[in-house]
Design a protein around this motif. Structure first.
Motif, PDB file in Angstrom:
ATOM      1  N   LEU A   1      14.907  30.264  -9.928  1.00  0.00           N
ATOM      2  CA  LEU A   1      15.623  29.079 -10.431  1.00  0.00           C
ATOM      3  C   LEU A   1      15.370  27.865  -9.529  1.00  0.00           C
ATOM      4  CD1 LEU A   1      19.085  30.632 -11.394  1.00  0.00           C
ATOM      5  CD2 LEU A   1      17.504  29.501 -12.982  1.00  0.00           C
ATOM      6  N   CYS A   2      15.272  28.105  -8.237  1.00  0.00           N
ATOM      7  CA  CYS A   2      15.114  27.001  -7.279  1.00  0.00           C
ATOM      8  C   CYS A   2      13.642  26.702  -6.975  1.00  0.00           C
ATOM      9  CB  CYS A   2      15.816  27.332  -5.966  1.00  0.00           C
ATOM     10  SG  CYS A   2      17.592  27.576  -6.149  1.00  0.00           S
ATOM     11  N   HIS A   3      12.735  27.351  -7.714  1.00  0.00           N
ATOM     12  CA  HIS A   3      11.304  27.214  -7.440  1.00  0.00           C
ATOM     13  C   HIS A   3      10.867  25.746  -7.430  1.00  0.00           C
ATOM     14  CE1 HIS A   3       7.159  28.459  -7.193  1.00  0.00           C
ATOM     15  NE2 HIS A   3       6.843  27.744  -8.270  1.00  0.00           N
ATOM     16  N   GLU A   4      10.230  25.356  -6.347  1.00  0.00           N
ATOM     17  CA  GLU A   4       9.718  23.996  -6.186  1.00  0.00           C
ATOM     18  C   GLU A   4      10.791  22.916  -6.388  1.00  0.00           C
ATOM     19  OE1 GLU A   4       6.064  23.602  -8.394  1.00  0.00           O
ATOM     20  OE2 GLU A   4       4.981  24.777  -6.878  1.00  0.00           O
ATOM     21  N   ALA A   5      11.985  23.211  -5.933  1.00  0.00           N
ATOM     22  CA  ALA A   5      13.057  22.205  -5.996  1.00  0.00           C
ATOM     23  C   ALA A   5      12.621  20.956  -5.237  1.00  0.00           C
ATOM     24  CB  ALA A   5      14.335  22.762  -5.368  1.00  0.00           C
ATOM     25  N   ASP A   6      12.929  19.810  -5.802  1.00  0.00           N
ATOM     26  CA  ASP A   6      12.634  18.566  -5.090  1.00  0.00           C
ATOM     27  C   ASP A   6      13.584  18.419  -3.903  1.00  0.00           C
ATOM     28  OD1 ASP A   6      10.620  16.991  -6.881  1.00  0.00           O
ATOM     29  OD2 ASP A   6      12.041  17.989  -8.216  1.00  0.00           O
ATOM     30  N   VAL A   7      14.821  18.816  -4.114  1.00  0.00           N
ATOM     31  CA  VAL A   7      15.803  18.810  -3.030  1.00  0.00           C
ATOM     32  C   VAL A   7      16.587  20.114  -3.092  1.00  0.00           C
ATOM     33  CG1 VAL A   7      17.939  17.759  -2.186  1.00  0.00           C
ATOM     34  CG2 VAL A   7      16.040  16.298  -2.904  1.00  0.00           C
ATOM     35  N   LEU A   8      16.624  20.813  -1.985  1.00  0.00           N
ATOM     36  CA  LEU A   8      17.423  22.040  -1.886  1.00  0.00           C
ATOM     37  C   LEU A   8      18.478  21.803  -0.806  1.00  0.00           C
ATOM     38  CD1 LEU A   8      17.494  25.224  -2.687  1.00  0.00           C
ATOM     39  CD2 LEU A   8      16.409  25.516  -0.462  1.00  0.00           C
ATOM     40  N   VAL A   9      19.740  21.774  -1.217  1.00  0.00           N
ATOM     41  CA  VAL A   9      20.831  21.571  -0.260  1.00  0.00           C
ATOM     42  C   VAL A   9      21.380  22.942   0.120  1.00  0.00           C
ATOM     43  CG1 VAL A   9      23.100  20.535   0.115  1.00  0.00           C
ATOM     44  CG2 VAL A   9      21.399  19.350  -1.315  1.00  0.00           C
ATOM     45  N   HIS A  10      21.271  23.277   1.380  1.00  0.00           N
ATOM     46  CA  HIS A  10      21.659  24.613   1.850  1.00  0.00           C
ATOM     47  C   HIS A  10      22.551  24.455   3.067  1.00  0.00           C
ATOM     48  CE1 HIS A  10      21.369  28.802   3.076  1.00  0.00           C
ATOM     49  NE2 HIS A  10      20.555  29.087   2.082  1.00  0.00           N
ATOM     50  N   GLU A  11      23.549  25.299   3.178  1.00  0.00           N
ATOM     51  CA  GLU A  11      24.422  25.233   4.349  1.00  0.00           C
ATOM     52  C   GLU A  11      23.719  25.771   5.588  1.00  0.00           C
ATOM     53  OE1 GLU A  11      26.385  28.055   6.160  1.00  0.00           O
ATOM     54  OE2 GLU A  11      27.246  29.088   4.411  1.00  0.00           O
ATOM     55  N   ALA A  12      24.110  25.276   6.743  1.00  0.00           N
ATOM     56  CA  ALA A  12      23.689  25.827   8.031  1.00  0.00           C
ATOM     57  C   ALA A  12      24.866  25.595   8.970  1.00  0.00           C
ATOM     58  CB  ALA A  12      22.427  25.148   8.544  1.00  0.00           C
ATOM     59  N   THR A  13      25.833  26.496   8.877  1.00  0.00           N
ATOM     60  CA  THR A  13      27.097  26.297   9.591  1.00  0.00           C
ATOM     61  C   THR A  13      26.923  26.393  11.093  1.00  0.00           C
ATOM     62  OG1 THR A  13      28.238  27.252   7.678  1.00  0.00           O
ATOM     63  CG2 THR A  13      29.507  27.093   9.703  1.00  0.00           C
ATOM     64  N   LEU A  14      26.103  27.351  11.527  1.00  0.00           N
ATOM     65  CA  LEU A  14      25.902  27.573  12.965  1.00  0.00           C
ATOM     66  C   LEU A  14      24.404  27.578  13.268  1.00  0.00           C
ATOM     67  CD1 LEU A  14      28.525  30.460  13.464  1.00  0.00           C
ATOM     68  CD2 LEU A  14      28.753  28.088  14.248  1.00  0.00           C
ATOM     69  N   ASP A  15      24.053  27.421  14.544  1.00  0.00           N
ATOM     70  CA  ASP A  15      22.628  27.419  14.883  1.00  0.00           C
ATOM     71  C   ASP A  15      22.114  28.854  15.050  1.00  0.00           C
ATOM     72  OD1 ASP A  15      22.154  28.087  17.922  1.00  0.00           O
ATOM     73  OD2 ASP A  15      23.977  26.868  17.839  1.00  0.00           O
ATOM     74  N   ASP A  16      20.811  28.987  15.170  1.00  0.00           N
ATOM     75  CA  ASP A  16      20.192  30.315  15.138  1.00  0.00           C
ATOM     76  C   ASP A  16      20.665  31.255  16.244  1.00  0.00           C
ATOM     77  OD1 ASP A  16      18.768  29.861  12.834  1.00  0.00           O
ATOM     78  OD2 ASP A  16      16.962  29.162  13.875  1.00  0.00           O
ATOM     79  N   THR A  17      21.125  30.702  17.367  1.00  0.00           N
ATOM     80  CA  THR A  17      21.594  31.588  18.443  1.00  0.00           C
ATOM     81  C   THR A  17      22.913  32.267  18.052  1.00  0.00           C
ATOM     82  OG1 THR A  17      22.893  29.887  19.578  1.00  0.00           O
ATOM     83  CG2 THR A  17      20.554  30.061  20.180  1.00  0.00           C
ATOM     84  N   GLN A  18      23.562  31.784  16.996  1.00  0.00           N
ATOM     85  CA  GLN A  18      24.859  32.333  16.550  1.00  0.00           C
ATOM     86  C   GLN A  18      24.707  33.097  15.239  1.00  0.00           C
ATOM     87  OE1 GLN A  18      28.079  30.929  17.967  1.00  0.00           O
ATOM     88  NE2 GLN A  18      26.775  30.208  19.623  1.00  0.00           N
ATOM     89  N   MET A  19      23.501  33.625  14.979  1.00  0.00           N
ATOM     90  CA  MET A  19      23.262  34.196  13.647  1.00  0.00           C
ATOM     91  C   MET A  19      24.192  35.358  13.301  1.00  0.00           C
ATOM     92  SD  MET A  19      19.751  35.422  11.809  1.00  0.00           S
ATOM     93  CE  MET A  19      18.866  33.921  12.167  1.00  0.00           C
ATOM     94  N   ASP A  20      24.487  36.212  14.274  1.00  0.00           N
ATOM     95  CA  ASP A  20      25.381  37.342  13.974  1.00  0.00           C
ATOM     96  C   ASP A  20      26.755  36.849  13.537  1.00  0.00           C
ATOM     97  OD1 ASP A  20      23.395  39.077  14.555  1.00  0.00           O
ATOM     98  OD2 ASP A  20      24.126  39.610  16.564  1.00  0.00           O
ATOM     99  N   LYS A  21      27.272  35.879  14.294  1.00  0.00           N
ATOM    100  CA  LYS A  21      28.590  35.324  13.961  1.00  0.00           C
ATOM    101  C   LYS A  21      28.547  34.647  12.589  1.00  0.00           C
ATOM    102  CE  LYS A  21      32.163  32.265  15.698  1.00  0.00           C
ATOM    103  NZ  LYS A  21      32.388  31.029  16.452  1.00  0.00           N
ATOM    104  N   ALA A  22      27.461  33.918  12.325  1.00  0.00           N
ATOM    105  CA  ALA A  22      27.322  33.229  11.033  1.00  0.00           C
ATOM    106  C   ALA A  22      27.381  34.245   9.896  1.00  0.00           C
ATOM    107  CB  ALA A  22      26.014  32.440  10.993  1.00  0.00           C
ATOM    108  N   LYS A  23      26.588  35.309  10.015  1.00  0.00           N
ATOM    109  CA  LYS A  23      26.548  36.318   8.948  1.00  0.00           C
ATOM    110  C   LYS A  23      27.901  36.994   8.765  1.00  0.00           C
ATOM    111  CE  LYS A  23      21.629  37.495   8.977  1.00  0.00           C
ATOM    112  NZ  LYS A  23      20.611  38.457   9.495  1.00  0.00           N
ATOM    113  N   GLU A  24      28.548  37.257   9.895  1.00  0.00           N
ATOM    114  CA  GLU A  24      29.869  37.914   9.833  1.00  0.00           C
ATOM    115  C   GLU A  24      30.849  37.086   9.001  1.00  0.00           C
ATOM    116  OE1 GLU A  24      33.427  38.798  13.011  1.00  0.00           O
ATOM    117  OE2 GLU A  24      31.409  38.467  13.799  1.00  0.00           O
ATOM    118  N   HIS A  25      30.732  35.770   9.088  1.00  0.00           N
ATOM    119  CA  HIS A  25      31.623  34.890   8.317  1.00  0.00           C
ATOM    120  C   HIS A  25      31.012  34.446   6.987  1.00  0.00           C
ATOM    121  CE1 HIS A  25      33.436  34.618  12.358  1.00  0.00           C
ATOM    122  NE2 HIS A  25      34.553  34.509  11.677  1.00  0.00           N
ATOM    123  N   GLY A  26      29.904  35.102   6.601  1.00  0.00           N
ATOM    124  CA  GLY A  26      29.296  34.766   5.311  1.00  0.00           C
ATOM    125  C   GLY A  26      28.560  33.450   5.327  1.00  0.00           C
TER     126      GLY A  26
END
Ligand SMILES: [Zn+2]
Ligand SMILES: [Zn+2]
Ligand SMILES: [Zn+2]
Ligand SMILES: [Zn+2]
Lengths: 365, 365
Positions: A266-291
């Motif tokens: 559905l999102c193939h070749e989207a001109d703009v894809l707005v995606h959340e990034a709540t925490l930075d990559d060093t916090q990935m476990d915590k990010a995933k834990e909170h969905g």
């Protein structure tokens, strides 16, 4: 036709003076749609160049407070601003089952009488969209026969038979679909896909048919076949260039991932894809834990979709915008660097409150 | 003991960048109470010197959205800020019947799990508080057995038997009562009355009894009687000066007037009387039609009460604060002039967002 997206709130969990709670406005000629409506969205509108009263459709990704606690107040204030002489069309509201109950009860208890009707169309989530213990079947707590006058019965939108998408509506200009995301509670992404438009008249081909500029050209341009004086039938495809592909804007709710492979299609070749990034990559476990997601996770999905532009938003309030970084604060720009690392050669943008992104008309190759 | 009142929102109907929606904080050592919680109150806290997490009691004057749509988000954000190691005491919430339903449903639908419990104590309004067609009997739409874990059963607070007041609570420091106001929907005013305190030790009287500075003085000062070495019994009243009267702060919800004469008695000689003045005196008919007041109306009630200081608030967003008056805007200072005209020789203050008013300890005459 101009098309843009404006961020009115880019903060996670709650609104702050640095970042409002989630709210994105999609605008094109004649249409103005709001995606999520966290507390304070009406005030963010007032601080922006946009007018809340122009909103015709509202989409709520999920029922967390930072995405919808601003909705009752937003509707009340738009109603106050309505000129009493102009009848405002119903406002369509799309969101997960339970949303209608929240809206009507909030308006009912506060004795709010809207000057226009609204219709809530509810998407039916499935159990695979969140941890088992968080899933609640809101359909059982339906509102029954209780209503307020402004509340018009909307549709219950189920997953399309082929699976993976929900068709919200389709008109001459756009098809809007939703797809399922995994979060602490069921969450959705929305895809706005502009309809393909007829190509431009090819002057050389017209000349080959001996067609002069004039009404015949006009008919062909509008997509109708014509019969020439010599009896020959010319169809638009004979004289038009390649069709102009529609633009695509995808706005995802909070998530630590999508549910089905259909999402990337559905999102193939989207001109703009707005995606959340709540925490930075060093916090990935915590990010995933909170969905939630990190820049790497957002970039990987954007890569899978071959999105043309990835816009990160919904930042933890710890990440301050570039101009507001004080002692001990974390700078949000680290999230851009992390996303770019995983999305080489593509455009990554950090959303900030009141940022507008233009989406130009596509060129045919 | 310091005591002050801070305005976090002074606008009517909706929050704007110039004026937040209604919210007032009453502070004294050890206590921090919030009166009304319009949308955006949590952000106004962040912009102020106050800390939302210190609030122990919340009072909602009435159920209009501009006075309570910020409450669910406020509770969620305070919960996020709570250190998980410190157990926060339950937050008491006082407001009209229907409030508990709004709070728990908003928290329930948004899957909000508070880190602390809250208790809603509901005031039962009467039909004389609003136009007949607006009165709704919310007690019939009670929440039954549905609960969320954080929601503790509160009291249903009825009018005191003698009529005219509702006793919310009484402790060593304060008595807090409510009284009825007339508005589009039932609205309440709140009176915070500090307990009278013992006077100071009178040095001359002590000398007459032959009492020396020391533990005997300490006992008398705390209000206990003592037996002197000569067998004489001295009671505190024998040696203490006049008791120090308690301070009184009255915060009224939206209204075009009070319901009973008891209101003026409760507010008698208030140190601070916070009264709405939504429109100026030239708009009095319109104000009354919408259940609101003008400066004249506020001043007349303040005069009746012999209030020491009248603070006007809840201004229509058309009246801009002094520093923000642009071309075509109306200056709020006209409302001060109008009130002063009807309250000669008394102190009139215009509230503005983030204004703090100190209430000094009373002097005995
Ligand atoms: Zn969120
Ligand atoms: Zn969320
Ligand atoms: Zn109000
Ligand atoms: Zn009101």
């Amino acid at each position: 036709m101009s098309m843009d997206v404006t961020f009115l709130g880019t903060g996670s969990a709650y609104p702050s003076p640095c970042r409002g709670a989630s709210a994105v406005v999609f605008r094109t000629e004649g249409e103005c749609w709001l995606f999520d409506c966290g507390e304070g969205t009406q005030t963010q509108f007032m601080k922006s160049q946009l007018r809340a009263g122009r909103i015709t459709k509202i989409f709520i990704t999920h029922l967390h407070g930072d995405h919808m606690f601003g909705l009752p107040g937003f509707l009340c204030t738009v109603s106050l601003q309505c000129s009493s002489t102009v009848t405002k069309q119903p406002v369509d509201i799309y969101g997960p089952v339970g949303l209608r109950d929240f809206v009507w009860r909030s308006l009912e208890i506060s004795h709010s009488q809207l000057a226009f009707p609204y219709v809530v169309h509810e998407l039916v989530p499935s159990e695979d969209q969140c941890p088992a213990e968080e899933f609640k079947d809101w359909s059982r707590t339906g509102i029954g026969d209780e209503r307020i006058p402004a509340d018009i019965q909307g549709r219950t939108v189920c997953e399309d038979p082929e699976g993976g998408s929900y068709t919200l509506f389709e008109n001459d200009q756009f098809t809007v679909k939703a797809f399922k995301l995994f979060h602490r509670i069921p969450s959705f992404g929305f895809v706005i896909h502009e309809q393909e438009r007829l190509g431009k008249l090819d002057v050389k081909k017209l000349r080959d048919f001996g067609i002069q500029p004039g009404p015949v050209c006009g008919k062909l341009k509008l997509g109708a076949s014509v019969t020439l004086d010599n009896g020959q039938i010319v169809s638009p495809s004979d004289v038009l260039g390649d069709p102009i592909p529609g633009r695509k804007v995808c706005i995802l709710g909070d998530c630590s991932g999508v549910i089905s492979a259909e999402a990337a299609r559905l999102c193939h070749e989207a001109d703009v894809l707005v995606h959340e990034a709540t925490l930075d990559d060093t916090q990935m476990d915590k990010a995933k834990e909170h969905g939630h997601s990190t820049p790497k996770m957002a970039a990987e999905f954007a890569g899978l979709c071959r999105a043309r532009k990835l816009v990160l938003t919904h930042f933890s309030q710890r990440y301050k915008p570039a101009g507001m970084v004080g002692d001990g604060d974390e700078d949000v720009s680290v999230l851009k660097i992390q996303a770019e690392h995983h999305l080489v050669g593509r455009d990554v943008v950090l959303a900030e409150d009141f940022l507008t992104i233009n989406i130009p008309i596509k060129k045919t190759d």
